[in-house]
Design a protein around this motif. Structure first.
Motif, PDB file in Angstrom:
ATOM      1  N   VAL A  54       0.836  -1.196   0.000  1.00 43.52           N
ATOM      2  CA  VAL A  54       0.000   0.000   0.000  1.00 43.52           C
ATOM      3  C   VAL A  54       0.873   1.250   0.000  1.00 43.52           C
ATOM      4  CG1 VAL A  54      -1.714   1.317   1.322  1.00 43.52           C
ATOM      5  CG2 VAL A  54      -1.918  -1.165   1.155  1.00 43.52           C
ATOM      6  N   GLN A  55       1.925   1.228   0.811  1.00 48.12           N
ATOM      7  CA  GLN A  55       2.799   2.398   0.937  1.00 48.12           C
ATOM      8  C   GLN A  55       3.639   2.617  -0.317  1.00 48.12           C
ATOM      9  OE1 GLN A  55       4.947   1.761   4.630  1.00 48.12           O
ATOM     10  NE2 GLN A  55       3.041   1.547   5.793  1.00 48.12           N
ATOM     11  N   ILE A  56       4.094   1.536  -0.948  1.00 41.46           N
ATOM     12  CA  ILE A  56       4.850   1.661  -2.202  1.00 41.46           C
ATOM     13  C   ILE A  56       3.951   2.217  -3.304  1.00 41.46           C
ATOM     14  CG2 ILE A  56       5.965   0.337  -4.044  1.00 41.46           C
ATOM     15  CD1 ILE A  56       7.036  -1.546  -1.872  1.00 41.46           C
ATOM     16  N   ALA A  57       2.724   1.703  -3.367  1.00 46.57           N
ATOM     17  CA  ALA A  57       1.795   2.175  -4.389  1.00 46.57           C
ATOM     18  C   ALA A  57       1.492   3.657  -4.198  1.00 46.57           C
ATOM     19  CB  ALA A  57       0.508   1.352  -4.341  1.00 46.57           C
ATOM     20  N   ARG A  58       1.306   4.080  -2.957  1.00 46.16           N
ATOM     21  CA  ARG A  58       1.012   5.492  -2.701  1.00 46.16           C
ATOM     22  C   ARG A  58       2.215   6.366  -3.073  1.00 46.16           C
ATOM     23  NH1 ARG A  58      -1.466   5.133   2.055  1.00 46.16           N
ATOM     24  NH2 ARG A  58       0.446   5.314   3.262  1.00 46.16           N
ATOM     25  N   ALA A  59       3.413   5.896  -2.745  1.00 40.83           N
ATOM     26  CA  ALA A  59       4.608   6.648  -3.128  1.00 40.83           C
ATOM     27  C   ALA A  59       4.695   6.792  -4.643  1.00 40.83           C
ATOM     28  CB  ALA A  59       5.860   5.953  -2.594  1.00 40.83           C
ATOM     29  N   GLY A  60       4.317   5.753  -5.366  1.00 43.53           N
ATOM     30  CA  GLY A  60       4.324   5.818  -6.822  1.00 43.53           C
ATOM     31  C   GLY A  60       3.324   6.817  -7.355  1.00 43.53           C
ATOM     32  N   LEU A  61       2.147   6.871  -6.755  1.00 39.56           N
ATOM     33  CA  LEU A  61       1.123   7.831  -7.179  1.00 39.56           C
ATOM     34  C   LEU A  61       1.589   9.263  -6.926  1.00 39.56           C
ATOM     35  CD1 LEU A  61      -2.045   5.981  -5.824  1.00 39.56           C
ATOM     36  CD2 LEU A  61      -1.394   6.240  -8.230  1.00 39.56           C
ATOM     37  N   LEU A  62       2.240   9.467  -5.783  1.00 34.98           N
ATOM     38  CA  LEU A  62       2.764  10.803  -5.479  1.00 34.98           C
ATOM     39  C   LEU A  62       3.865  11.195  -6.458  1.00 34.98           C
ATOM     40  CD1 LEU A  62       2.906  10.545  -1.581  1.00 34.98           C
ATOM     41  CD2 LEU A  62       1.248  11.834  -2.931  1.00 34.98           C
ATOM     42  N   VAL A  92      -4.755   8.991  -1.930  1.00 34.14           N
ATOM     43  CA  VAL A  92      -5.552   8.250  -0.947  1.00 34.14           C
ATOM     44  C   VAL A  92      -6.920   7.919  -1.525  1.00 34.14           C
ATOM     45  CG1 VAL A  92      -6.685   8.415   1.306  1.00 34.14           C
ATOM     46  CG2 VAL A  92      -4.326   9.203   1.038  1.00 34.14           C
ATOM     47  N   GLU A  93      -7.520   8.870  -2.239  1.00 35.15           N
ATOM     48  CA  GLU A  93      -8.836   8.624  -2.839  1.00 35.15           C
ATOM     49  C   GLU A  93      -8.759   7.475  -3.846  1.00 35.15           C
ATOM     50  OE1 GLU A  93     -12.133   8.682  -5.509  1.00 35.15           O
ATOM     51  OE2 GLU A  93     -10.099   9.232  -6.109  1.00 35.15           O
ATOM     52  N   ARG A  94      -7.684   7.420  -4.615  1.00 34.93           N
ATOM     53  CA  ARG A  94      -7.547   6.344  -5.591  1.00 34.93           C
ATOM     54  C   ARG A  94      -7.389   4.996  -4.899  1.00 34.93           C
ATOM     55  NH1 ARG A  94      -3.888   7.015 -10.934  1.00 34.93           N
ATOM     56  NH2 ARG A  94      -5.364   8.774 -11.066  1.00 34.93           N
ATOM     57  N   GLN A  95      -6.634   4.963  -3.822  1.00 38.74           N
ATOM     58  CA  GLN A  95      -6.472   3.695  -3.102  1.00 38.74           C
ATOM     59  C   GLN A  95      -7.770   3.274  -2.430  1.00 38.74           C
ATOM     60  OE1 GLN A  95      -2.764   4.448  -0.745  1.00 38.74           O
ATOM     61  NE2 GLN A  95      -1.909   2.873  -2.087  1.00 38.74           N
ATOM     62  N   ARG A 107     -10.743   3.860  -3.586  1.00 41.26           N
ATOM     63  CA  ARG A 107     -11.575   3.309  -4.664  1.00 41.26           C
ATOM     64  C   ARG A 107     -11.147   1.886  -4.999  1.00 41.26           C
ATOM     65  NH1 ARG A 107     -10.843   5.855  -9.521  1.00 41.26           N
ATOM     66  NH2 ARG A 107      -9.813   7.723  -8.733  1.00 41.26           N
ATOM     67  N   SER A 108      -9.836   1.660  -5.044  1.00 40.98           N
ATOM     68  CA  SER A 108      -9.330   0.324  -5.367  1.00 40.98           C
ATOM     69  C   SER A 108      -9.768  -0.702  -4.336  1.00 40.98           C
ATOM     70  CB  SER A 108      -7.803   0.349  -5.464  1.00 40.98           C
ATOM     71  OG  SER A 108      -7.367   1.152  -6.540  1.00 40.98           O
ATOM     72  N   LEU A 109      -9.857  -0.269  -3.074  1.00 42.54           N
ATOM     73  CA  LEU A 109     -10.257  -1.161  -1.989  1.00 42.54           C
ATOM     74  C   LEU A 109     -11.764  -1.135  -1.747  1.00 42.54           C
ATOM     75  CD1 LEU A 109      -7.298  -0.393   0.452  1.00 42.54           C
ATOM     76  CD2 LEU A 109      -7.743  -2.581  -0.693  1.00 42.54           C
ATOM     77  N   ARG A 110     -12.499  -0.402  -2.583  1.00 41.60           N
ATOM     78  CA  ARG A 110     -13.971  -0.317  -2.509  1.00 41.60           C
ATOM     79  C   ARG A 110     -14.447   0.166  -1.143  1.00 41.60           C
ATOM     80  NH1 ARG A 110     -15.802  -5.766  -5.933  1.00 41.60           N
ATOM     81  NH2 ARG A 110     -14.653  -5.210  -7.850  1.00 41.60           N
ATOM     82  N   ILE A 111     -13.843   1.234  -0.696  1.00 45.09           N
ATOM     83  CA  ILE A 111     -14.189   1.824   0.597  1.00 45.09           C
ATOM     84  C   ILE A 111     -15.288   2.859   0.398  1.00 45.09           C
ATOM     85  CG2 ILE A 111     -13.308   3.351   2.414  1.00 45.09           C
ATOM     86  CD1 ILE A 111     -10.627   1.851   2.125  1.00 45.09           C
ATOM     87  N   GLY A 112     -16.337   2.771   1.220  1.00 50.01           N
ATOM     88  CA  GLY A 112     -17.465   3.679   1.084  1.00 50.01           C
ATOM     89  C   GLY A 112     -17.323   4.973   1.853  1.00 50.01           C
ATOM     90  N   ALA A 113     -16.487   4.982   2.886  1.00 50.70           N
ATOM     91  CA  ALA A 113     -16.278   6.191   3.673  1.00 50.70           C
ATOM     92  C   ALA A 113     -15.333   7.135   2.936  1.00 50.70           C
ATOM     93  CB  ALA A 113     -15.706   5.839   5.035  1.00 50.70           C
ATOM     94  N   THR A 114     -15.279   8.366   3.412  1.00 49.72           N
ATOM     95  CA  THR A 114     -14.361   9.355   2.859  1.00 49.72           C
ATOM     96  C   THR A 114     -13.159   9.488   3.785  1.00 49.72           C
ATOM     97  OG1 THR A 114     -16.190  10.591   1.859  1.00 49.72           O
ATOM     98  CG2 THR A 114     -14.101  11.760   2.135  1.00 49.72           C
ATOM     99  N   VAL A 115     -11.978   9.169   3.289  1.00 48.74           N
ATOM    100  CA  VAL A 115     -10.755   9.287   4.075  1.00 48.74           C
ATOM    101  C   VAL A 115      -9.906  10.392   3.455  1.00 48.74           C
ATOM    102  CG1 VAL A 115      -8.683   8.130   4.923  1.00 48.74           C
ATOM    103  CG2 VAL A 115     -10.821   6.835   4.682  1.00 48.74           C
TER     104      VAL A 115
END
Length: 300
Positions: free
Chosen positions: A96-104, A114-117, A119-127
């Motif tokens: 998760v952390q490597i993927a986020r670093a890549g997006l940044l 964070v929003e993209r991750q 969505r990938s994990l199908r999270i309904g809340a807003t983080v």
């Protein structure tokens, strides 16, 4: 819609209880980013990750940290190849952390990554990260400055804390502003103010935003229970003891209802006394119902 200002382990535990009352789509989390740092090339953001893992159903709720059942093959192999890390990072959490670093690195803001991750994990809340700017907080031990997360995870219990050091406070994001303006209430969770909540409140524009919102704050301290030594040291570093009255003073006039533990011998005038211990899910749900009842009465 309820927005939580979140950090540490107490707030996620309370959110777990609130999820028994509200749909995830009715919950927004503004996560502290003062502890974010790069670990072995990944973007480690403990308070963001804890919220993401909670809503994804994969959080290790025994530790309120990392992914349940995670392995540590990479961390354990690093010393064999002249590497090392200040604290263990699980293999799936590392992904998760490597993927986020890549997006940044591709130019996305932290909020967008964070929003993209989510969505990938199908999270309904807003983080939401509290800011897209640099909010890193460092601990001055008298001999060196260490990242806040490294202090909390790897420093000895007797490590000195002279002060907390940070750059100029960044501004809240437009997404955070919109979430709070659209919320019926904001809940400041039971997290150490020095490490987890003050960094959020210090973001430019946040306190003014909260003065126009109904805010409930839950103290993480009870005078009858000795706090963790590191939590206490961080509080003393911002000029206050680890007590509920100190938390109330630090938050100031942004709070409409201040909640402290029913067993706390210290007194905060006008506080609401509730059972705030969150040792298991049933206690979290009970506190969640009490907090939601306060909010519903106030906004009805």
């Amino acid at each position: 819609m309820i927005t939580f200002l979140s950090g540490g382990t107490g707030t996620p535990a309370l959110i777990r209880g609130v999820r028994q009352i509200l749909y995830d789509s009715e919950i927004a989390v503004v996560a502290n980013t003062a502890e974010d740092l790069r670990v072995s090339g990944g973007h480690c953001a403990p308070d963001i990750d804890t919220a993401v893992f909670l809503f994804a159903g994969i959080l290790d709720t025994g530790r309120w940290w990392g992914i349940k059942g995670d392995t540590y093959a990479t961390h354990n192999y690093l010393p064999k190849v002249a590497g090392g890390e200040p604290f263990p990072v699980g293999d799936r959490a590392r992904a998760v952390q490597i993927a986020r670093a890549g997006l940044l690195q591709k130019g996305l803001t932290l909020t967008e990554a964070v929003e993209r991750q989510c969505r990938s994990l199908r999270i309904g809340a807003t983080v939401l990260p509290m800011t897209d700017g640099d909010a890193a907080l460092f601990v001055d031990t008298g001999t060196e400055r260490v990242a806040l997360l490294e202090y909390r995870m790897a420093a000895g219990m007797g490590a000195e804390v002279r002060e907390l050091v940070r750059s100029e406070p960044p501004a809240v994001t437009g997404e955070v502003r919109a979430a709070i303006e659209e919320s019926d209430a904001v809940v400041i969770g039971p997290a150490n103010p020095a490490a987890s909540i003050l960094p959020i409140l210090d973001c430019a524009g946040m306190r003014d935003l909260l003065r126009d919102t109904f805010v409930v704050a839950v103290s993480p301290f009870s005078g009858g229970i000795a706090p963790d030594q590191k939590d206490a040291a961080l509080m003393y570093a911002v000029g206050e003891p680890p007590t509920a009255p100190a938390v109330s003073r630090l938050y100031g006039d942004i709070v409409d209802v201040f909640v402290q533990d029913i067993h706390d011998p210290d007194d905060v005038p006008g506080s609401l006394r509730l059972e705030t211990r969150l040792m298991h899910e049933r206690q979290a749900e009970s506190l969640a119902w009490d907090v939601m009842a306060v909010i519903r009465h106030a906004v009805s």
